[in-house]
Design a protein around this motif. Structure first.
Motif, PDB file in Angstrom:
ATOM      1  N   LEU A  42       0.835  -1.207   0.000  1.00 21.15           N
ATOM      2  CA  LEU A  42       0.000   0.000   0.000  1.00 21.15           C
ATOM      3  C   LEU A  42       0.873   1.261   0.000  1.00 21.15           C
ATOM      4  N   ASP A  43       0.590   2.186  -0.919  1.00 22.80           N
ATOM      5  CA  ASP A  43       1.375   3.424  -0.969  1.00 22.80           C
ATOM      6  C   ASP A  43       0.514   4.688  -0.918  1.00 22.80           C
ATOM      7  N   ALA A  44      -0.817   4.530  -0.799  1.00 26.77           N
ATOM      8  CA  ALA A  44      -1.699   5.692  -0.661  1.00 26.77           C
ATOM      9  C   ALA A  44      -3.016   5.250  -0.040  1.00 26.77           C
ATOM     10  N   ILE A  45      -3.605   6.163   0.733  1.00 27.29           N
ATOM     11  CA  ILE A  45      -4.902   5.889   1.359  1.00 27.29           C
ATOM     12  C   ILE A  45      -5.827   7.066   1.123  1.00 27.29           C
ATOM     13  N   VAL A  46      -7.042   6.763   0.690  1.00 24.64           N
ATOM     14  CA  VAL A  46      -8.099   7.758   0.574  1.00 24.64           C
ATOM     15  C   VAL A  46      -9.101   7.478   1.692  1.00 24.64           C
TER      16      VAL A  46
ATOM     17  N   LEU B  57      -0.654   4.279  10.965  1.00 25.16           N
ATOM     18  CA  LEU B  57       0.538   4.267  10.110  1.00 25.16           C
ATOM     19  C   LEU B  57       1.803   4.509  10.940  1.00 25.16           C
ATOM     20  N   LYS B  58       1.692   5.409  11.909  1.00 28.36           N
ATOM     21  CA  LYS B  58       2.849   5.676  12.772  1.00 28.36           C
ATOM     22  C   LYS B  58       3.228   4.438  13.560  1.00 28.36           C
ATOM     23  N   GLU B  59       2.212   3.743  14.102  1.00 27.18           N
ATOM     24  CA  GLU B  59       2.480   2.535  14.871  1.00 27.18           C
ATOM     25  C   GLU B  59       3.075   1.431  13.994  1.00 27.18           C
ATOM     26  N   ALA B  60       2.699   1.433  12.707  1.00 28.15           N
ATOM     27  CA  ALA B  60       3.206   0.418  11.782  1.00 28.15           C
ATOM     28  C   ALA B  60       4.580   0.780  11.221  1.00 28.15           C
TER      29      ALA B  60
ATOM     30  N   ARG C 273       5.993   6.040   7.255  1.00 23.36           N
ATOM     31  CA  ARG C 273       6.114   7.501   7.249  1.00 23.36           C
ATOM     32  C   ARG C 273       5.127   8.113   6.254  1.00 23.36           C
ATOM     33  N   VAL C 274       4.548   9.226   6.666  1.00 21.16           N
ATOM     34  CA  VAL C 274       3.613   9.975   5.803  1.00 21.16           C
ATOM     35  C   VAL C 274       4.261  11.331   5.495  1.00 21.16           C
ATOM     36  N   PRO C 275       4.472  11.651   4.223  1.00 16.30           N
ATOM     37  CA  PRO C 275       3.998  10.972   3.012  1.00 16.30           C
ATOM     38  C   PRO C 275       5.061  10.102   2.330  1.00 16.30           C
TER      39      PRO C 275
ATOM     40  N   SER D  79     -16.178  19.460  -4.883  1.00 20.56           N
ATOM     41  CA  SER D  79     -15.111  19.557  -3.888  1.00 20.56           C
ATOM     42  C   SER D  79     -13.883  20.199  -4.529  1.00 20.56           C
ATOM     43  N   ILE D  80     -13.042  20.772  -3.691  1.00 22.68           N
ATOM     44  CA  ILE D  80     -11.824  21.425  -4.189  1.00 22.68           C
ATOM     45  C   ILE D  80     -10.613  20.788  -3.514  1.00 22.68           C
ATOM     46  N   LEU D  81      -9.637  20.370  -4.312  1.00 18.74           N
ATOM     47  CA  LEU D  81      -8.428  19.739  -3.765  1.00 18.74           C
ATOM     48  C   LEU D  81      -7.548  20.790  -3.088  1.00 18.74           C
ATOM     49  N   VAL D  82      -7.202  20.522  -1.830  1.00 21.01           N
ATOM     50  CA  VAL D  82      -6.280  21.373  -1.072  1.00 21.01           C
ATOM     51  C   VAL D  82      -5.104  20.507  -0.657  1.00 21.01           C
ATOM     52  N   GLU D  83      -3.926  20.768  -1.233  1.00 19.72           N
ATOM     53  CA  GLU D  83      -2.746  19.953  -0.946  1.00 19.72           C
ATOM     54  C   GLU D  83      -2.067  20.416   0.344  1.00 19.72           C
ATOM     55  N   ARG D  84      -1.717  19.414   1.168  1.00 19.77           N
ATOM     56  CA  ARG D  84      -1.001  19.704   2.418  1.00 19.77           C
ATOM     57  C   ARG D  84       0.123  18.675   2.592  1.00 19.77           C
ATOM     58  N   GLU D  85       0.628  18.545   3.799  1.00 24.92           N
ATOM     59  CA  GLU D  85       1.848  17.761   4.042  1.00 24.92           C
ATOM     60  C   GLU D  85       1.673  16.255   3.854  1.00 24.92           C
ATOM     61  N   SER D  86       0.455  15.736   3.983  1.00 27.30           N
ATOM     62  CA  SER D  86       0.256  14.281   3.966  1.00 27.30           C
ATOM     63  C   SER D  86       0.413  13.655   2.593  1.00 27.30           C
TER      64      SER D  86
END
Length: 354
Positions: A260-264, A278-281, A284-286, A346-353
């Motif tokens: 798995l390399d991405a989650i929606v 994800l942190k427990e596993a 790292r994100v992203p 909807s409008i895509l807003v890109e952030r750190e994840s």
């Protein structure tokens, strides 16, 4: 479920209003202080007829001095209106429905309407109880984010002359709605990840009996198929708008597909739970796995790893639903025949994840 009727106990049969024990100024008190009769006070406050400016100023001064508050409920009963909207939503805590409800209340207040809020917890039986209380109570119309299990009752309520507006969830095409294009927003999310080189894209979704989740899954599958990618989905029979749900689903996704390399995630709370899992596993994100929410809220931008999201104009949606319902309440004979459906993007807003 609790319905709060503020300071009033209503006797429908006798069409009387019994006010609370708190002493309140009346029209008679205002008339006496302003040295005019009650009918003059009424005309001045309602702007229903000409009142000499000096007299009106004296009345308004008396209103201010006595802190007079007109009994809107009694006035509504005399006019055959309650000036109140019933609002049914599943829950408010850390969900999009909090912002939707805020939009509804702001528009209702602007138009001189109050709101009665019911939490259904996505329970068909509780929703049915709420609907029956509202239809037999003191509302002029209903805004509902429905479970889909009480379609006949909702139709009966509308057929009885009580306008109904669906919000966020459209479960009946014969009843007007204000919703979001969930299918397209999910397609755009999958395409965004694919264009970043992701080929193992997981989906945290909810009950397929609810329109938003069914439409998201449809968009997810459609985009994966167009790119010849395999699906990895997770969902359980438990409340979906929680961090615990997102946490459990993320663990399930990782077990299903170690690559798995991405989650929606359908909503922000699920995304927050996903970040913890994800942190427990040790992911790292992203860098190892990218993450996006399909229902962005303000909280997503304030996380330690801020979350990319498909932002929904929730307050605007709530305000529009209230506006359309009030228009139908006020102009029932002029309102367009047939259901009216508004769909927001909807409008895509890109952030750190990501």
């Amino acid at each position: 479920m609790k319905l709060f009727f503020l300071k009033y106990i209503i006797n429908v049969d006798k069409q009387t209003i019994v006010e609370s024990s708190e002493e309140m100024a009346t029209l008679k008190d205002v008339a006496k202080l302003a040295c005019v009769d009650v009918s003059t006070v009424s005309r001045a406050l309602n702007n229903s007829a000409y009142v000499h400016p000096e007299t009106k100023a004296r009345i308004l001064e008396a209103v201010k001095e006595l802190s007079y508050q007109p009994n809107i409920l009694a006035k509504g009963l005399r006019q055959g209106k309650r000036n109140t909207i019933g609002v049914l939503v599943p829950h408010l805590h850390m969900t999009i429905f909090a912002e939707v409800t805020q939009g509804i209340e702001e528009m209702a207040t602007k138009e001189g309407f109050a709101t009665l809020l019911c939490h259904t917890e996505d329970s068909a039986s509780l929703e049915k109880e709420c609907l029956n209380r509202l239809r037999n109570g003191f509302v002029d119309g209903v805004i509902i984010a429905a479970t889909g299990h009480n379609k006949k009752l909702v139709r009966d309520i509308q057929a009885s002359g009580l306008p109904v507006m669906q919000v966020i969830r459209k479960v009946d095409a014969d009843i007007s709605s204000v919703t979001v294009d969930y299918e397209t927003s999910t397609q755009e999310a999958v395409a965004y990840f694919a264009n970043k080189g992701c080929s193992h894209i997981g989906l945290i979704n909810g009950s397929m009996s609810l329109a938003p989740y069914a439409e998201r899954y449809k968009g997810y599958k459609k985009e994966l198929k167009s790119r010849n990618l395999k699906e990895t989905t997770a969902g359980f029979d438990q409340p979906v708008n929680t961090m615990a749900y997102g946490y459990d689903c993320t663990k399930a996704l990782l077990q299903q597909n170690p690559e798995l390399d991405a989650i929606v995630a359908a909503v922000d709370t699920q995304g927050i739970g996903a970040l913890r899992a994800l942190k427990e596993a040790g992911k790292r994100v992203p860098e190892d796995i990218k993450l996006m929410s399909l229902t962005g809220q303000e909280v997503g931008a304030m996380l330690e790893t801020s979350m990319t999201a498909m932002e929904i104009p929730a307050k605007e949606i709530g305000a529009k639903a209230a506006q359309l319902l009030i228009e139908e309440i006020q102009n029932p004979h002029n309102y367009p025949v047939g259901a009216k459906h508004l769909i927001y993007n909807s409008i895509l807003v890109e952030r750190e994840s990501t």
